[in-house]
Design an enzyme around this catalytic site. Structure first.
Site, mmCIF file in Angstrom:
data_model
loop_
_atom_site.group_PDB
_atom_site.id
_atom_site.type_symbol
_atom_site.label_atom_id
_atom_site.label_comp_id
_atom_site.label_asym_id
_atom_site.label_seq_id
_atom_site.Cartn_x
_atom_site.Cartn_y
_atom_site.Cartn_z
ATOM 1 C CB CYS A 249 51.311 57.134 58.424
ATOM 2 S SG CYS A 249 50.196 57.975 59.572
ATOM 3 C CG HIS B 172 36.112 61.391 42.405
ATOM 4 N ND1 HIS B 172 36.022 61.217 41.044
ATOM 5 C CD2 HIS B 172 34.956 60.885 42.925
ATOM 6 C CE1 HIS B 172 34.859 60.641 40.749
ATOM 7 N NE2 HIS B 172 34.210 60.428 41.871
ATOM 8 C CB CYS C 68 47.576 56.957 56.985
ATOM 9 S SG CYS C 68 48.393 55.437 57.550
ATOM 10 C CB CYS D 154 49.704 54.565 62.402
ATOM 11 S SG CYS D 154 49.938 54.311 60.615
ATOM 12 C CE1 TYR E 260 45.855 59.455 41.547
ATOM 13 C CE2 TYR E 260 46.928 57.319 41.637
ATOM 14 C CZ TYR E 260 45.789 58.083 41.476
ATOM 15 O OH TYR E 260 44.587 57.470 41.227
ATOM 16 C CB CYS F 286 46.046 55.322 60.499
ATOM 17 S SG CYS F 286 46.934 56.856 60.917
ATOM 18 N NE ARG G 26 45.747 62.168 37.516
ATOM 19 C CZ ARG G 26 44.572 61.713 37.941
ATOM 20 N NH1 ARG G 26 44.463 60.463 38.411
ATOM 21 N NH2 ARG G 26 43.504 62.489 37.910
#
Length: 301
Positions: free
Chosen positions: A185, A123, A131, A188, A69, A136, A72
């Protein structure tokens, strides 16, 4: 009845249409240089790219999923909206009864100045971060850090003289990225930060889905564009049948749209143009949006 690819007949239909829906897929962004990662050649390193787009893959190897990712994100940041994105944005500005549903997560439609009220990113976005802890609700919108974190720097390298990126070579060893090297995160402190995209097996945002249904059911539809997508992924593909039931004529713009295997989907009165959307959308929408200026933008007359 006019042929399925008669541009003048389509222009007549367009001029008499008010409520218009569009469903866009990765083919819309292909001319901007972004790979589709579906169908033939849909591999990244030695992975089927779609196999990385799952919660299970992220739990198994979050570092590898994040590398995919991060690559991308970097590609999409370097890419520019093409004339297809700009033509749809211009249509939205001229017709408040036009709604665009995009399956793309590349942020090119917003960058083409498509009004946010008339764009639903089914999407999610590569540039939203959430998270991975399902209990969360933390989310960060519009994170354009490149690289996203130091461990992902190999995905943000620009090679000189068109040389291939080592990361893309499946025989090039990649340093394993541990969970400790990925951001946690901030709310949390348990889950890892993950891309804010919808993975296979995950549900689309329920509030967004309700908004789309309410818009579609408010009044009959006149036209639905199906742009740069094979329309095989549900629930997005289901909007085609829903639009038909609301009265819409279907207009498919995709390089394979006039292939024999695709033409059975074309009902009487529908249109199919086996063209690149970046090239053909400005021509098809010209009666409404006009011609582009020297900068490639469609200005209000």
């Amino acid at each position: 009845m006019a042929a399925h690819n008669d541009v003048e007949a389509f222009h007549q239909a367009l001029r008499s249409s008010r409520r218009i829906l569009a469903l866009c897929g990765a083919g819309l962004s292909a001319s901007s240089g972004l790979p589709t990662f579906r169908g033939a050649g849909g591999y990244w390193r030695n992975y089927d790219a779609t196999s990385l787009a799952t919660v299970r893959a992220f739990r198994t190897d979050p570092g590898m999923v994040w590398l995919f990712y991060a690559y991308r994100r970097h590609l999409a940041l370097k890419a520019e909206p093409n004339p297809g994105h700009r033509a749809l944005a211009a249509l939205a500005r001229r017709n408040l009864d036009f709604m665009c549903l995009t399956q793309n997560v590349d942020n090119l439609s917003p960058r083409a100045q498509h009004p946010s009220s008339q764009l639903k990113c089914l999407h999610g976005s590569l540039y939203d971060i959430k998270c991975s802890n399902e209990s969360c609700d933390w989310i960060q919108r519009g994170n354009f850090d490149d690289p996203f974190c130091a461990a992902l720097a190999p995905a943000s390298v620009d090679m000189p003289n068109g040389e291939p990126l080592p990361l893309l070579d499946p025989y090039h060893r990649v340093k394993h990225i541990t969970e400790d090297e990925l951001p946690k995160c901030p709310k949390c402190h348990r889950g890892l930060q993950r891309p804010g995209v919808v993975w296979f097996g995950e549900d689309l945002d329920s509030a967004m889905m309700m908004d789309i249904s309410a818009w579609m059911n408010a009044e009959p539809l006149d036209l639905m564009f199906v742009i740069g997508t094979s329309a095989q992924v549900y629930p997005a593909a289901g909007y085609i049948d829903k639009a038909r039931k609301r009265g819409a004529r279907i207009v498919t713009i995709n390089p394979e749209a006039e292939d024999e295997a695709e033409m059975f989907k074309v009902n009487p009165g529908d249109f199919a143009f086996g063209k690149d959307a970046a090239e053909y959308l400005p021509l098809l929408l010209e009666p409404i949006i006009g011609k582009p200026n020297a900068d490639g933008e469609f200005e209000m007359s």
